[in-house]
Design a protein around this motif. Structure first.
Motif, PDB file in Angstrom:
ATOM      1  N   ARG A   1     -34.136  -5.737  -6.334  1.00  0.00           N
ATOM      2  CA  ARG A   1     -34.527  -5.857  -4.927  1.00  0.00           C
ATOM      3  C   ARG A   1     -33.566  -5.141  -3.984  1.00  0.00           C
ATOM      4  O   ARG A   1     -33.226  -5.632  -2.902  1.00  0.00           O
ATOM      5  CB  ARG A   1     -34.661  -7.336  -4.513  1.00  0.00           C
TER       6      ARG A   1
ATOM      7  N   ASP B   1     -43.657  -9.896   0.021  1.00  0.00           N
ATOM      8  CA  ASP B   1     -42.402  -9.910  -0.737  1.00  0.00           C
ATOM      9  C   ASP B   1     -41.762  -8.529  -0.712  1.00  0.00           C
ATOM     10  O   ASP B   1     -40.537  -8.406  -0.698  1.00  0.00           O
ATOM     11  CB  ASP B   1     -42.659 -10.330  -2.189  1.00  0.00           C
ATOM     12  N   ARG B   2     -42.607  -7.514  -0.715  1.00  0.00           N
ATOM     13  CA  ARG B   2     -42.126  -6.131  -0.653  1.00  0.00           C
ATOM     14  C   ARG B   2     -42.965  -5.363   0.351  1.00  0.00           C
ATOM     15  O   ARG B   2     -44.188  -5.523   0.414  1.00  0.00           O
ATOM     16  CB  ARG B   2     -42.257  -5.437  -2.006  1.00  0.00           C
TER      17      ARG B   2
ATOM     18  N   GLU C   1     -45.190 -10.734  -7.221  1.00  0.00           N
ATOM     19  CA  GLU C   1     -44.755 -10.504  -5.848  1.00  0.00           C
ATOM     20  C   GLU C   1     -45.883  -9.877  -5.028  1.00  0.00           C
ATOM     21  O   GLU C   1     -46.658  -9.063  -5.528  1.00  0.00           O
ATOM     22  CB  GLU C   1     -43.520  -9.591  -5.818  1.00  0.00           C
TER      23      GLU C   1
END
Length: 452
Positions: free
Chosen positions: A223, A300-301, A251
């Motif tokens: 991450r 999440d991303r 995710e």
């Protein structure tokens, strides 16, 4: 035949449509093609074309074309190869993209560049080459352009002479016509790969060494916020696609692009694309609007296809406020230039901070800058992998972990060089290992990793 137009006008006496006397002895290939095309249009029931399955349409066009060639164009000297090519191109004219169709179907072609109606270039293996294909004239080229943009609900004319559009397979299209282009309509197509490259392919092509492929996988899983920098056509989106493969399936990913090119394979993906203004100048949705909205979508991303304006501010704010593991690309020649461009973009967004504060904001948001380039032989390589370590005075500090050193050219013009490890253990390695991701002990030892 299922789509014959029974009310079509009959051909002129002798079976041939009217034509100038001078063409009887000096028929050109393009003349034949356009006349045959016009005759097919007369004979076909055009109202049924769109609903007809592609294979049925192709078969019927081939049958009718052969019949016309045998009955009405029998005095035109064409060998069997020319006849087959003629029938194929007639089909492309009626249902496809005319002379561009073979290049759109050719997996070795990356870009198609139409400079004028009779000069069509393609890029293969990073090199441009002039093709023998051509349009009949500017009107023919404009007709194909209209077909492309109309399918996506856009239009191009003197009031809107520049248009970005997409083909059904996702290939990116840019059009600019007179009065802005002086020599006629100009068309550029960046093809959308049906079978996207994987990181293993980049290793096989020696775009990156195997050890660097391992570290790229680990920093995505760990991450880290990654900025991919490079010039036009250097492979930024390709690398971004490859890195996205290592985002865990559990995710939630939100992608934001000007023209949708990313091909993520995870299930939990939300794809967002900008929208240009309409003819009245209203309805535009910019990347900054989408980045802001994405923060309300519980991502999440966040993946930004290309940072090019004020959205840089909102992207960096997201990276600084818990949305770690984000990825983005940017146009720049060096990692240092990439950071300077980010700073300029933040000024464009009206961020009222001192230069020093802006740089601290950038240095705390971005962890890694990956620089890629297209070299003189057309190959694409990762030429620098740098970690941002913080600030020293008014300067963002960076350290190069891996690099590609060009040593010269081989007799065949291929670039010679080597990938090297600088012998610096990055600070992020502790963060990676704290998340249970083990890095090989000799990964950062100073050495030559791969000779090319």
């Amino acid at each position: 035949m299922a789509f014959i137009n029974n009310h079509a006008p009959s051909p002129s006496p002798g079976g041939m449509p009217p034509r100038p006397e001078s063409l009887k002895n000096a028929e050109t290939y393009h003349d034949v093609k356009m006349r045959l095309h016009d005759r097919l249009i007369e004979l076909m029931d055009l109202t049924r074309l769109e609903s007809m399955p592609p294979e049925v349409f192709r078969t019927e066009v081939a049958k009718l074309s052969e019949k016309l060639l045998n009955d009405e164009f029998k005095d035109v000297p064409l060998n069997q190869g020319e006849r087959e090519r003629l029938v194929r191109e007639i089909h492309d004219e009626m249902r496809g993209h005319g002379p561009l169709e073979p290049f759109l179907n050719d997996p070795t072609v990356n870009d198609i560049l139409v400079n004028t109606f009779d000069r069509i270039y393609v890029e293969r293996n990073g090199k441009l080459e002039l093709t023998e294909a051509r349009f009949k004239d500017n009107s023919h080229l404009k007709k194909i352009i209209d077909r492309i943009v109309n399918r996506v609900g856009r239009r191009v004319d003197e009031t809107t002479p520049m248009v970005d559009a997409r083909l059904p397979d996702g290939s990116r299209v840019n059009v600019i016509i007179p009065p802005l282009s002086l020599d006629g309509p100009v068309l550029s197509i960046r093809k959308f790969s049906k079978d996207p490259l994987e990181l293993s392919d980049l290793i096989r092509f020696k775009s990156i060494p195997m050890e660097l492929g391992d570290i790229l996988q680990n920093i995505v899983r760990g991450r880290l916020n990654i900025l991919i920098s490079g010039g036009t056509g250097s492979g930024k989106t390709t690398l971004l696609n490859c890195l996205s493969r290592f985002i865990p399936n559990d995710e939630r990913i939100v992608t934001i692009e000007d023209a949708a090119e990313l091909q993520l394979k995870q299930e939990h993906v939300v794809r967002l694309e900008t929208r240009p203004a309409n003819l009245e100048g209203k309805g535009e949705v910019a990347q900054r609007d989408l980045v802001r909205n994405s923060l309300r979508m519980r991502p999440d991303r966040i993946i930004v296809g290309e940072v090019r304006g004020s959205e840089a501010l909102d992207m960096l704010q997201a990276m600084n406020t818990g949305h770690d593991g984000s990825l983005a690309t940017i146009h720049a020649n060096t990692p240092r230039d990439a950071l300077m461009r980010l700073e300029t973009m933040m000024y464009m967004a009206g961020f009222n901070m001192t230069s020093s504060s802006l740089k601290r904001y950038i240095s705390s948001a971005i962890d890694v800058v990956v620089q890629i380039a297209r070299l003189s032989d057309g190959s694409r390589k990762m030429i620098s992998f740098q970690e941002i370590t913080g600030m020293e005075g008014e300067v963002i500090t960076m350290q190069e972990i891996f690099a590609f050193e060009q040593l010269g050219l081989a007799p065949d013009g291929k670039v010679r060089g080597r990938y090297v490890s600088r012998g610096i253990r990055p600070r992020f390695s502790e963060r990676i290992e704290a998340k249970g991701i083990k890095l090989p002990g000799n990964l950062f030892v100073q050495r030559t990793m791969l000779d090319i």
